[in-house]
Design a protein around this motif. Structure first.
Motif, PDB file in Angstrom:
ATOM      1  N   VAL A 152       0.832  -1.201   0.000  1.00 34.47           N
ATOM      2  CA  VAL A 152       0.000   0.000   0.000  1.00 34.47           C
ATOM      3  C   VAL A 152       0.869   1.254   0.000  1.00 34.47           C
ATOM      4  O   VAL A 152       1.919   1.309   0.655  1.00 34.47           O
ATOM      5  N   ASP A 153       0.436   2.273  -0.741  1.00 35.86           N
ATOM      6  CA  ASP A 153       1.075   3.585  -0.729  1.00 35.86           C
ATOM      7  C   ASP A 153       0.724   4.248   0.603  1.00 35.86           C
ATOM      8  O   ASP A 153      -0.405   4.701   0.807  1.00 35.86           O
ATOM      9  N   ALA A 154       1.686   4.298   1.518  1.00 34.72           N
ATOM     10  CA  ALA A 154       1.424   4.771   2.882  1.00 34.72           C
ATOM     11  C   ALA A 154       2.425   5.856   3.263  1.00 34.72           C
ATOM     12  O   ALA A 154       3.635   5.629   3.217  1.00 34.72           O
ATOM     13  N   LYS A 155       1.921   7.030   3.627  1.00 38.73           N
ATOM     14  CA  LYS A 155       2.782   8.166   3.956  1.00 38.73           C
ATOM     15  C   LYS A 155       2.247   8.935   5.162  1.00 38.73           C
ATOM     16  O   LYS A 155       1.074   8.831   5.519  1.00 38.73           O
ATOM     17  N   ILE A 156       3.121   9.752   5.737  1.00 36.41           N
ATOM     18  CA  ILE A 156       2.792  10.570   6.898  1.00 36.41           C
ATOM     19  C   ILE A 156       3.096  12.022   6.571  1.00 36.41           C
ATOM     20  O   ILE A 156       4.203  12.342   6.109  1.00 36.41           O
ATOM     21  N   LEU A 157       2.131  12.898   6.802  1.00 39.66           N
ATOM     22  CA  LEU A 157       2.344  14.339   6.693  1.00 39.66           C
ATOM     23  C   LEU A 157       2.604  14.876   8.093  1.00 39.66           C
ATOM     24  O   LEU A 157       1.852  14.574   9.028  1.00 39.66           O
ATOM     25  N   ALA A 158       3.659  15.662   8.242  1.00 38.18           N
ATOM     26  CA  ALA A 158       3.996  16.266   9.535  1.00 38.18           C
ATOM     27  C   ALA A 158       4.081  17.776   9.351  1.00 38.18           C
ATOM     28  O   ALA A 158       4.829  18.254   8.501  1.00 38.18           O
ATOM     29  N   THR A 159       3.302  18.526  10.130  1.00 39.86           N
ATOM     30  CA  THR A 159       3.283  19.981   9.978  1.00 39.86           C
ATOM     31  C   THR A 159       3.423  20.671  11.333  1.00 39.86           C
ATOM     32  O   THR A 159       3.030  20.140  12.365  1.00 39.86           O
ATOM     33  N   ASP A 160       3.977  21.880  11.278  1.00 34.94           N
ATOM     34  CA  ASP A 160       4.094  22.700  12.474  1.00 34.94           C
ATOM     35  C   ASP A 160       4.303  24.143  12.025  1.00 34.94           C
ATOM     36  O   ASP A 160       4.676  24.403  10.876  1.00 34.94           O
ATOM     37  N   LEU A 161       4.085  25.068  12.952  1.00 34.58           N
ATOM     38  CA  LEU A 161       4.268  26.481  12.662  1.00 34.58           C
ATOM     39  C   LEU A 161       5.674  26.966  13.001  1.00 34.58           C
ATOM     40  O   LEU A 161       6.160  27.926  12.424  1.00 34.58           O
ATOM     41  N   SER A 162       6.339  26.288  13.933  1.00 36.09           N
ATOM     42  CA  SER A 162       7.630  26.744  14.436  1.00 36.09           C
ATOM     43  C   SER A 162       8.782  26.418  13.489  1.00 36.09           C
ATOM     44  O   SER A 162       9.044  25.239  13.209  1.00 36.09           O
ATOM     45  N   PRO A 163       9.512  27.421  12.997  1.00 34.17           N
ATOM     46  CA  PRO A 163      10.660  27.143  12.124  1.00 34.17           C
ATOM     47  C   PRO A 163      11.736  26.315  12.811  1.00 34.17           C
ATOM     48  O   PRO A 163      12.330  25.428  12.195  1.00 34.17           O
ATOM     49  N   GLN A 164      11.994  26.613  14.098  1.00 32.45           N
ATOM     50  CA  GLN A 164      13.039  25.861  14.814  1.00 32.45           C
ATOM     51  C   GLN A 164      12.650  24.397  14.972  1.00 32.45           C
ATOM     52  O   GLN A 164      13.469  23.495  14.790  1.00 32.45           O
ATOM     53  N   ALA A 165      11.394  24.158  15.329  1.00 28.26           N
ATOM     54  CA  ALA A 165      10.935  22.787  15.504  1.00 28.26           C
ATOM     55  C   ALA A 165      11.009  22.020  14.194  1.00 28.26           C
ATOM     56  O   ALA A 165      11.452  20.865  14.148  1.00 28.26           O
ATOM     57  N   LEU A 166      10.595  22.652  13.108  1.00 28.43           N
ATOM     58  CA  LEU A 166      10.637  22.000  11.805  1.00 28.43           C
ATOM     59  C   LEU A 166      12.067  21.699  11.371  1.00 28.43           C
ATOM     60  O   LEU A 166      12.337  20.660  10.764  1.00 28.43           O
ATOM     61  N   ALA A 167      12.990  22.600  11.678  1.00 35.61           N
ATOM     62  CA  ALA A 167      14.397  22.371  11.328  1.00 35.61           C
ATOM     63  C   ALA A 167      14.934  21.130  12.045  1.00 35.61           C
ATOM     64  O   ALA A 167      15.647  20.313  11.454  1.00 35.61           O
ATOM     65  N   THR A 168      14.576  20.982  13.313  1.00 33.61           N
ATOM     66  CA  THR A 168      15.001  19.802  14.073  1.00 33.61           C
ATOM     67  C   THR A 168      14.369  18.546  13.500  1.00 33.61           C
ATOM     68  O   THR A 168      15.025  17.509  13.343  1.00 33.61           O
ATOM     69  N   ALA A 169      13.076  18.628  13.163  1.00 34.14           N
ATOM     70  CA  ALA A 169      12.384  17.474  12.602  1.00 34.14           C
ATOM     71  C   ALA A 169      13.015  17.044  11.279  1.00 34.14           C
ATOM     72  O   ALA A 169      13.214  15.857  11.025  1.00 34.14           O
ATOM     73  N   ARG A 170      13.333  18.018  10.440  1.00 35.27           N
ATOM     74  CA  ARG A 170      13.941  17.693   9.145  1.00 35.27           C
ATOM     75  C   ARG A 170      15.331  17.082   9.316  1.00 35.27           C
ATOM     76  O   ARG A 170      15.714  16.163   8.591  1.00 35.27           O
ATOM     77  N   ALA A 171      16.081  17.612  10.257  1.00 30.79           N
ATOM     78  CA  ALA A 171      17.426  17.068  10.510  1.00 30.79           C
ATOM     79  C   ALA A 171      17.332  15.638  11.025  1.00 30.79           C
ATOM     80  O   ALA A 171      18.149  14.787  10.661  1.00 30.79           O
ATOM     81  N   GLY A 172      16.343  15.372  11.886  1.00 37.93           N
ATOM     82  CA  GLY A 172      16.152  14.018  12.401  1.00 37.93           C
ATOM     83  C   GLY A 172      17.298  13.528  13.258  1.00 37.93           C
ATOM     84  O   GLY A 172      17.571  12.324  13.316  1.00 37.93           O
ATOM     85  N   VAL A 173      17.979  14.451  13.935  1.00 35.36           N
ATOM     86  CA  VAL A 173      19.108  14.101  14.803  1.00 35.36           C
ATOM     87  C   VAL A 173      18.746  14.461  16.238  1.00 35.36           C
ATOM     88  O   VAL A 173      18.366  15.599  16.515  1.00 35.36           O
ATOM     89  N   TYR A 174      18.909  13.491  17.162  1.00 37.87           N
ATOM     90  CA  TYR A 174      18.462  13.680  18.535  1.00 37.87           C
ATOM     91  C   TYR A 174      19.520  13.201  19.528  1.00 37.87           C
ATOM     92  O   TYR A 174      20.221  12.214  19.257  1.00 37.87           O
ATOM     93  N   PRO A 175      19.634  13.885  20.678  1.00 34.50           N
ATOM     94  CA  PRO A 175      20.498  13.363  21.735  1.00 34.50           C
ATOM     95  C   PRO A 175      20.009  11.981  22.162  1.00 34.50           C
ATOM     96  O   PRO A 175      18.806  11.714  22.149  1.00 34.50           O
ATOM     97  N   LEU A 176      20.932  11.126  22.528  1.00 39.31           N
ATOM     98  CA  LEU A 176      20.569   9.750  22.871  1.00 39.31           C
ATOM     99  C   LEU A 176      19.544   9.684  24.005  1.00 39.31           C
ATOM    100  O   LEU A 176      18.686   8.798  24.015  1.00 39.31           O
ATOM    101  N   GLU A 177      19.600  10.660  24.928  1.00 36.10           N
ATOM    102  CA  GLU A 177      18.638  10.621  26.038  1.00 36.10           C
ATOM    103  C   GLU A 177      17.200  10.852  25.568  1.00 36.10           C
ATOM    104  O   GLU A 177      16.251  10.491  26.277  1.00 36.10           O
ATOM    105  N   ARG A 178      17.033  11.434  24.371  1.00 32.80           N
ATOM    106  CA  ARG A 178      15.681  11.651  23.839  1.00 32.80           C
ATOM    107  C   ARG A 178      15.052  10.347  23.352  1.00 32.80           C
ATOM    108  O   ARG A 178      13.862  10.310  23.023  1.00 32.80           O
ATOM    109  N   LEU A 179      15.838   9.278  23.276  1.00 34.96           N
ATOM    110  CA  LEU A 179      15.325   7.997  22.788  1.00 34.96           C
ATOM    111  C   LEU A 179      14.813   7.116  23.917  1.00 34.96           C
ATOM    112  O   LEU A 179      14.590   5.917  23.732  1.00 34.96           O
TER     113      LEU A 179
END
Length: 290
Positions: A152-179
């Motif tokens: 199946v063609d399956a996708k997720i749309l992710a949206t937000d208003l915050s530029p900083q939050a979106l930049a972090t989401a796009r980078a997809g890099v997190y401190p290990l403690e966030r896991l």
């Protein structure tokens, strides 16, 4: 007396500019009109403190200049303003019962149906913050596709208003403690551990990125997407909105969901008294009525 005046001026410079009545009234009206966030008088000190950082970043001397900037070009600063006055608290697999419902019941049912009909599957993370929610959804989705052998063609749309939050989401890099909310098995499979300068961090697997489209969106403005979505996640977002704004937003969500589509809210949020279009079917899980 001159010495006292100089001392007071020096203290003001250290503390930062203050927000007067007219400026706070303007900001309250602006934020409500553009973001749907209702700021009470008790939020004045919080707004002043957080926006002082924006003034410094923009090189503005006082709140009068900041208000003038907003009047001149509202859209240019809107995301930064919303990000400054709201709190993006999120985590991987936050409110785990929502993901368990998807994994155990909803995704197998949807995928079986859509495999037969050729329909696509779409999920929307509305207010995705720094990306933990949509990437959690992507893990569960891909695992379900693999278990069922679905194409199946399956996708997720992710949206937000915050530029900083979106930049972090796009980078997809997190401190290990966030896991912390991610199982060891999923950590090994879905994250790449950083080395050298990136030690202590992990990036999401490219397969997760492929399933997630991250875009800026103001929930109060026009939406470019047509839907339908099988489920919309809007968790810990509407807590900032007043009742009329919530009601309008839920009506718009309803229009993008098919009969039987799901709306997931945060643990302190409810549709009670706001919409008759949905029925409660789980802990902060609502299904669109027929």
């Amino acid at each position: 007396m001159a010495g006292n005046a100089l001392a007071e001026d020096a203290l003001r410079q250290i503390a930062g500019p203050t927000l007067n009545d007219a400026e706070f009234a303007f900001l309250r009206e602006f934020v409500y009109r553009h973001c749907g966030i209702a700021l009470g008088e008790q939020k004045r000190q919080l707004v002043q403190g957080r926006l002082q950082r924006r003034l410094r970043a923009l090189g503005l001397k006082d709140f009068s200049a900041y208000c003038a900037l907003l009047q001149q070009d509202p859209e240019a600063e809107l995301g930064e303003l919303a990000s400054a006055i709201s709190t993006n608290v999120t985590a991987f697999f936050r409110e785990a019962h929502h993901f368990e419902l998807l994994e155990r019941e909803l995704l197998p049912r949807w995928l079986e149906h859509k495999q037969r009909t050729g329909e696509r599957l779409r999920l929307w993370s509305a207010g995705c913050a720094t990306g933990e929610e949509p990437y959690s959804l992507a893990m569960v989705l891909i695992e379900a596709l693999e278990r069922t052998g679905s194409t199946v063609d399956a996708k997720i749309l992710a949206t937000d208003l915050s530029p900083q939050a979106l930049a972090t989401a796009r980078a997809g890099v997190y401190p290990l403690e966030r896991l912390a909310g991610v199982s060891e098995e999923r950590r090994r499979r879905w994250f790449l551990r950083g080395e050298g300068a990136n030690e202590g961090y992990a990036s999401v697997h490219p397969k997760l990125r492929e399933r997630v489209s991250i875009l800026p969106l103001n929930l109060l403005h026009e939406w470019p997407m047509q839907g339908p979505f099988d489920a919309i996640f809007c968790r810990n977002v509407v807590i900032y909105f007043d009742q009329p704004t919530k009601r309008r937003l839920f009506e718009r969500f309803c229009a993008l969901l098919p009969v039987g589509g799901y709306l997931f809210l945060g643990h302190s949020e409810s549709l009670h008294g706001l919409s008759e279009a949905f029925e409660l079917v789980g802990r902060t899980v609502y299904r669109k009525r027929g």
